[in-house]
Write a protein that holds these residues in place. Structure first.
Motif, mmCIF file in Angstrom:
data_model
loop_
_atom_site.group_PDB
_atom_site.id
_atom_site.type_symbol
_atom_site.label_atom_id
_atom_site.label_comp_id
_atom_site.label_asym_id
_atom_site.label_seq_id
_atom_site.Cartn_x
_atom_site.Cartn_y
_atom_site.Cartn_z
ATOM 1 N N PRO A 133 14.653 8.645 5.083
ATOM 2 C CA PRO A 133 14.014 9.542 3.994
ATOM 3 C C PRO A 133 12.538 8.758 3.148
ATOM 4 O O PRO A 133 12.645 7.462 3.103
ATOM 5 C CB PRO A 133 14.882 9.564 2.923
ATOM 6 N N VAL A 134 11.581 9.460 2.821
ATOM 7 C CA VAL A 134 10.557 8.911 1.960
ATOM 8 C C VAL A 134 10.900 9.247 0.696
ATOM 9 O O VAL A 134 10.868 10.427 0.217
ATOM 10 C CB VAL A 134 8.916 9.743 2.609
ATOM 11 N N ALA A 135 10.448 8.112 -0.098
ATOM 12 C CA ALA A 135 10.589 8.476 -1.430
ATOM 13 C C ALA A 135 9.334 9.230 -2.314
ATOM 14 O O ALA A 135 8.349 9.092 -1.678
ATOM 15 C CB ALA A 135 10.680 7.058 -2.487
ATOM 16 N N GLU A 136 9.720 10.177 -3.180
ATOM 17 C CA GLU A 136 8.492 10.800 -3.875
ATOM 18 C C GLU A 136 7.365 9.918 -4.376
ATOM 19 O O GLU A 136 6.230 10.367 -4.300
ATOM 20 C CB GLU A 136 9.124 11.673 -4.873
ATOM 21 N N GLU A 137 7.634 8.730 -4.517
ATOM 22 C CA GLU A 137 6.794 7.853 -5.123
ATOM 23 C C GLU A 137 6.170 6.885 -4.245
ATOM 24 O O GLU A 137 5.264 6.019 -4.356
ATOM 25 C CB GLU A 137 7.341 7.176 -6.296
ATOM 26 N N GLN A 138 6.453 7.115 -2.848
ATOM 27 C CA GLN A 138 5.974 6.260 -1.750
ATOM 28 C C GLN A 138 4.505 6.125 -1.892
ATOM 29 O O GLN A 138 3.850 7.186 -2.004
ATOM 30 C CB GLN A 138 6.336 7.146 -0.444
ATOM 31 N N ASP A 139 3.902 4.764 -1.460
ATOM 32 C CA ASP A 139 2.474 4.603 -1.691
ATOM 33 C C ASP A 139 1.805 5.113 -0.373
ATOM 34 O O ASP A 139 1.956 4.503 0.730
ATOM 35 C CB ASP A 139 2.438 3.119 -1.879
ATOM 36 N N PHE A 140 0.814 6.059 -0.450
ATOM 37 C CA PHE A 140 0.128 6.444 0.584
ATOM 38 C C PHE A 140 -1.572 6.232 0.207
ATOM 39 O O PHE A 140 -2.067 6.998 0.835
ATOM 40 C CB PHE A 140 0.247 8.073 0.851
ATOM 41 N N GLY A 141 -1.658 5.188 -0.712
ATOM 42 C CA GLY A 141 -3.072 5.072 -1.207
ATOM 43 C C GLY A 141 -4.133 4.873 -0.213
ATOM 44 O O GLY A 141 -5.367 4.906 -0.260
#
Ligand SMILES: NC(=O)c1ccc[n+]([C@@H]2O[C@H](COP(=O)([O-])OP(=O)(O)OC[C@H]3O[C@@H](n4cnc5c(N)ncnc54)[C@H](O)[C@@H]3O)[C@@H](O)[C@H]2O)c1
Ligand SMILES: O=C(O)[C@H](O)CO
Length: 327
Positions: A43-51
């Motif tokens: 699972p990918v957290a809502e706050e995952q860094d995609f910067g």
């Protein structure tokens, strides 16, 4: 098609979000050593860094709702599946984003699943295996698929393979498409919006069409009223194509004989949903495309499209989905 800059910044990365992300990143990294791939296993957290994410490879369903707000450098999304509905429905879809699908590889997967479900309905599989679990020897009468009428909605790769297998089983096949046109393995092809008018003779209505504004709620109360009481619905495309409330009512009132559903309006299907327990429903958890061969089948397309992205070659991308265009 708006041309993208082929310039990529030095620290930009291609994020692969999937249970098989390590495999894809390793294979793509071997093919494109100059690019940076980052595996992300759900699972990918809502706050995952995609910067630093410039490109994303994913099925879409495991992505955070605020993806586009968290990925300001994102320029391309390569879907791992055929459907693009999830990514297209996320808020803030950048107009300049490239989106491409993995359409073309799903035919055998969906066709085998459809045949499996039709046979399970026809041969009373649910009852037989429930009886087995309780050690009950009760001979249930089934029916043949051979000689029955099937209407297959959707004329993409999957629709074609479904028609081919149905024809091989001796079924009489009609296709439904956005714009009617001659298609292989069907006696006729009707317009999608004319389905209800053709249901009176249909034994199996099979849905394999993309989800779009034009197919949302396509099968509703009027469809179930038009179907024979002995007819079955099989849906392997997207839950939103069927009015689920009308379906439950049609099943409860024995307006139709049963349904086999791999996809639902809300997934996972809520535990309390009537479709889980309905005696004349076969429900599977969106598994038609979940086969162990998948990574090897989709890899050639990924390699090709990553190469196009790296070169800034939009016109070379396979299955490029033009934003804003209806399905
Ligand atoms: N249950 C599952 O596991 C599973 C697996 C694969 C596909 N599906 C669903 O089944 C549907 C049909 O699968 P398929 O393999 O036949 O797909 P496909 O893309 O080959 O076929 C769909 C048809 O619609 C057109 N189309 C698709 N997306 C479009 C878009 N965004 N814009 C314009 N035209 C578009 C294509 O040209 C094609 O004719 C998929 O869209 C997906 O929703 C479900
Ligand atoms: O569209 C597809 O390929 C499958 O439903 C998985 O998203």
């Amino acid at each position: 098609m708006r041309a993208h800059s082929s310039r990529r910044s030095g620290d930009g990365e291609i994020v692969v979000c999937d249970k098989d992300a390590e495999f894809y990143c390793s294979e793509l990294g071997n093919a494109y050593a100059q690019l940076r791939f980052r595996p992300l296993v759900p699972p990918v957290a809502e706050e995952q860094d995609f910067g630093r994410c410039e490109a994303l490879v994913s099925f879409g369903n495991s992505l955070p709702d605020r993806l586009f707000q968290r990925a300001p450098r994102l320029r391309w999304v390569q879907m791992l599946g055929a459907g693009t509905d999830r990514i297209m429905s996320l808020p803030g879809l950048p107009p300049s984003l490239w989106v491409s699908s993995a359409s073309g590889i799903h035919g055998p997967m969906l066709a085998e699943m459809v045949v499996y479900l039709m046979l399970a309905l026809a041969r009373r599989g649910k009852t037989l295996f429930q009886n087995q679990a309780q050690g009950v020897w009760k001979r249930e009468e089934g029916m043949l698929l051979c000689g029955k009428n099937v209407l297959v909605a959707g004329t993409g790769a999957s629709g074609m393979h479904i028609r081919r297998l149905c024809e091989a089983l001796g079924m009489c096949v009609v296709a439904a498409s956005g714009a009617p046109r001659p298609v292989e393995h069907a006696e006729a092809c009707i317009a999608m919006q004319e389905i209800d008018g053709h249901l009176a003779d249909v034994d199996f209505l099979v849905l394999a069409t993309p989800y779009s504004d034009r197919t949302r709620g396509l099968i509703g109360p009027a469809s179930f009223s038009a179907m024979k009481r002995s007819a079955y619905l099989v849906n392997v495309s997207r839950g939103g194509i069927v009015d689920e409330g009308a379906l439950v009512e049609a099943l409860d009132r024995e307006r139709i004989a049963g349904a086999a559903l791999d996809v639902f309006q809300q997934e996972p299907l809520p535990r309390e949903h009537a479709l889980w327990r309905h005696p004349r429903v076969l429900a599977t958890p969106h598994v038609a495309g979940l086969v162990r061969e998948y990574p090897m089948l989709v890899l050639p397309l990924l390699k090709h499209n990553v190469g196009c992205f790296a070169r800034g070659d939009a016109s070379g991308l396979r299955n490029l989905v033009k934003l804003g265009e209806p399905c």
